[in-house]
Enzyme design. Structure first.
Site, PDB file in Angstrom:
ATOM      1  N   ASN A 199      54.846  86.241  58.743  1.00 40.60           N
ATOM      2  CA  ASN A 199      55.905  85.730  59.604  1.00 40.60           C
ATOM      3  C   ASN A 199      57.277  86.084  59.035  1.00 40.60           C
ATOM      4  O   ASN A 199      57.467  86.217  57.832  1.00 40.60           O
ATOM      5  CB  ASN A 199      55.778  84.223  59.805  1.00 40.60           C
ATOM      6  CG  ASN A 199      55.806  83.424  58.505  1.00 40.60           C
ATOM      7  OD1 ASN A 199      55.184  83.799  57.516  1.00 40.60           O
ATOM      8  ND2 ASN A 199      56.520  82.314  58.510  1.00 40.60           N
ATOM      9  N   MET A 200      58.238  86.278  59.942  1.00 37.52           N
ATOM     10  CA  MET A 200      59.608  86.613  59.560  1.00 37.52           C
ATOM     11  C   MET A 200      60.590  85.762  60.368  1.00 37.52           C
ATOM     12  O   MET A 200      60.486  85.670  61.592  1.00 37.52           O
ATOM     13  CB  MET A 200      59.894  88.100  59.805  1.00 37.52           C
ATOM     14  CG  MET A 200      59.022  89.050  59.001  1.00 37.52           C
ATOM     15  SD  MET A 200      59.465  90.798  59.287  1.00 37.52           S
ATOM     16  CE  MET A 200      61.083  90.861  58.495  1.00 37.52           C
ATOM     17  N   GLU A 201      61.499  85.139  59.649  1.00 31.67           N
ATOM     18  CA  GLU A 201      62.555  84.342  60.265  1.00 31.67           C
ATOM     19  C   GLU A 201      63.900  84.891  59.781  1.00 31.67           C
ATOM     20  O   GLU A 201      63.995  85.466  58.692  1.00 31.67           O
ATOM     21  CB  GLU A 201      62.421  82.870  59.852  1.00 31.67           C
ATOM     22  CG  GLU A 201      61.075  82.268  60.223  1.00 31.67           C
ATOM     23  CD  GLU A 201      60.745  81.017  59.422  1.00 31.67           C
ATOM     24  OE1 GLU A 201      59.650  80.470  59.625  1.00 31.67           O
ATOM     25  OE2 GLU A 201      61.568  80.598  58.579  1.00 31.67           O
ATOM     26  N   HIS A 260      56.007  86.267  64.502  1.00 32.90           N
ATOM     27  CA  HIS A 260      54.828  85.550  64.033  1.00 32.90           C
ATOM     28  C   HIS A 260      53.949  86.490  63.203  1.00 32.90           C
ATOM     29  O   HIS A 260      53.987  87.710  63.366  1.00 32.90           O
ATOM     30  CB  HIS A 260      54.034  85.003  65.218  1.00 32.90           C
ATOM     31  CG  HIS A 260      54.778  83.989  66.033  1.00 32.90           C
ATOM     32  ND1 HIS A 260      54.232  82.783  66.406  1.00 32.90           N
ATOM     33  CD2 HIS A 260      56.042  83.992  66.551  1.00 32.90           C
ATOM     34  CE1 HIS A 260      55.104  82.085  67.119  1.00 32.90           C
ATOM     35  NE2 HIS A 260      56.210  82.808  67.218  1.00 32.90           N
ATOM     36  N   GLU A 264      50.747  87.104  63.205  1.00 33.33           N
ATOM     37  CA  GLU A 264      49.822  87.925  63.978  1.00 33.33           C
ATOM     38  C   GLU A 264      50.550  89.086  64.651  1.00 33.33           C
ATOM     39  O   GLU A 264      50.061  90.217  64.671  1.00 33.33           O
ATOM     40  CB  GLU A 264      49.115  87.071  65.045  1.00 33.33           C
ATOM     41  CG  GLU A 264      48.229  85.983  64.471  1.00 33.33           C
ATOM     42  CD  GLU A 264      48.943  84.661  64.303  1.00 33.33           C
ATOM     43  OE1 GLU A 264      48.299  83.614  64.460  1.00 33.33           O
ATOM     44  OE2 GLU A 264      50.165  84.655  64.004  1.00 33.33           O
ATOM     45  N   CYS A 302      48.882  80.304  67.310  1.00 34.82           N
ATOM     46  CA  CYS A 302      49.536  79.494  68.326  1.00 34.82           C
ATOM     47  C   CYS A 302      49.336  80.132  69.701  1.00 34.82           C
ATOM     48  O   CYS A 302      48.867  81.270  69.817  1.00 34.82           O
ATOM     49  CB  CYS A 302      51.027  79.351  68.013  1.00 34.82           C
ATOM     50  SG  CYS A 302      51.962  80.884  68.204  1.00 34.82           S
ATOM     51  N   CYS A 326      50.927  83.587  70.164  1.00 30.61           N
ATOM     52  CA  CYS A 326      50.212  84.723  69.566  1.00 30.61           C
ATOM     53  C   CYS A 326      48.931  85.045  70.320  1.00 30.61           C
ATOM     54  O   CYS A 326      48.538  86.208  70.420  1.00 30.61           O
ATOM     55  CB  CYS A 326      49.906  84.435  68.096  1.00 30.61           C
ATOM     56  SG  CYS A 326      51.387  84.481  67.054  1.00 30.61           S
TER      57      CYS A 326
END
Length: 298
Positions: free
Chosen positions: A89-91, A102, A104, A129, A132
């Site tokens: 995941n990347m924010e 996300h 996935e 989720c 995804c």
């Protein structure tokens, strides 16, 4: 070994550590395991495909960029070619949460950008989720793709997403990861050409708003990403996020970006320009331009 993997590596079984370390020590390891690497790791550890992928999830999760949630998720997409692709995941700070990637999505897009044409399975730390699950339903593997989670029996996407809505409901035959070439002519400098090449392979069967982004690091390295549209629209992945996934897998950070180029269809129904410009600016890159492309006339 890159420092990002150190914490997870020490927790692996000793036999797996011994087999994995030479791979992580290579300067060109960018989150991909070749079929021969997978075979070697299986032999050394005594684990089958599913168990090995589960064991490697903490290593994939080390690639997470999670300054907001502090919640690292790793995923491994397993291609029909036998290659395995890490994702996480990347924010991004100072941008809307809608720009989040996300785990996935990261692993799947990583596989797609590396040239994988179909996935057999995806392994992830936590239950996918709904976002995804819908993203995966765009794939050419359909609802038959296998999903492996810690402590659970392997199930298919069809089990996790019954009575699914997908491309067929909109009479769309094209599926994500099936190779396409939209016929745009490469022109401009190397970065512009990389962005156009990415747009050529983008997946936008609903809007035909094909687009690609190319990023150049301060060291001169170029990575590119393609737009991945979705039948449910919102779970689609913008081309900038795809490029950022590849940037991350090359152990580069957003602050390493020196210049960005977006290539998108002239007079497209949808434009990625404003969102790409704003997100890049928030990440510290203001050298951004747009190249408009059109299909050759016949």
């Amino acid at each position: 070994m890159h420092a990002r993997f150190t914490s997870a590596f020490s927790a692996l079984p000793a036999t797996l550590q011994t087999a994995l370390q030479p791979l992580l020590d290579t300067s060109d390891f960018h989150g991909v395991l070749r079929p021969q690497d997978v075979a070697q790791l299986k032999q050394a550890s005594g684990l089958d495909d599913d168990a090995l992928a589960l064991a490697l999830l903490p290593v994939a999760a080390c690639c997470a960029v999670a300054p907001v949630s502090r919640f690292n998720v790793g995923a491994i997409a397993r291609g029909v070619s036998g290659h395995w692709y890490f994702g996480a995941n990347m924010e991004f700070l100072r941008v809307p949460m809608q720009q989040t990637v996300h785990a996935e999505q990261s692993a799947i897009t990583h596989a797609w950008l590396r040239g994988e044409t179909q996935l057999a399975a995806i392994t992830v730390n936590y239950t996918p989720c709904g976002h995804c699950r819908q993203f995966m339903n765009e794939l050419n593997s359909g609802t038959a793709i296998r999903i492996s989670l810690p402590g659970r029996a392997v199930q298919t996407l069809g089990d996790y997403l019954p009575d699914a809505f997908g491309p067929a409901d909109l009479n769309i035959a094209e599926r994500l990861m099936t190779p396409v070439d939209h016929g745009f002519t490469l022109e401009g400098d190397a970065l512009q050409q990389a962005a156009i090449a990415a747009a050529n392979c983008s997946h936008a069967p609903y809007s035909q708003s094909y687009s690609g982004v190319a990023l150049q690091s301060r060291s001169g390295q170029i990575v590119s990403g393609r737009y991945a549209e979705n039948a449910a629209f919102n779970p689609g992945l913008p081309p900038l996020q795809a490029a950022l996934i590849l940037l991350n897998m090359h152990n580069l950070a957003p602050e390493d970006i020196q210049r960005g180029v977006l290539a998108e269809t002239e007079q497209a129904m949808l434009s990625q320009a404003d969102a790409t410009r704003a997100t890049l600016a928030a990440l510290g890159c203001t050298d951004f331009s747009v190249t408009l492309v059109s299909k050759p006339t016949v």
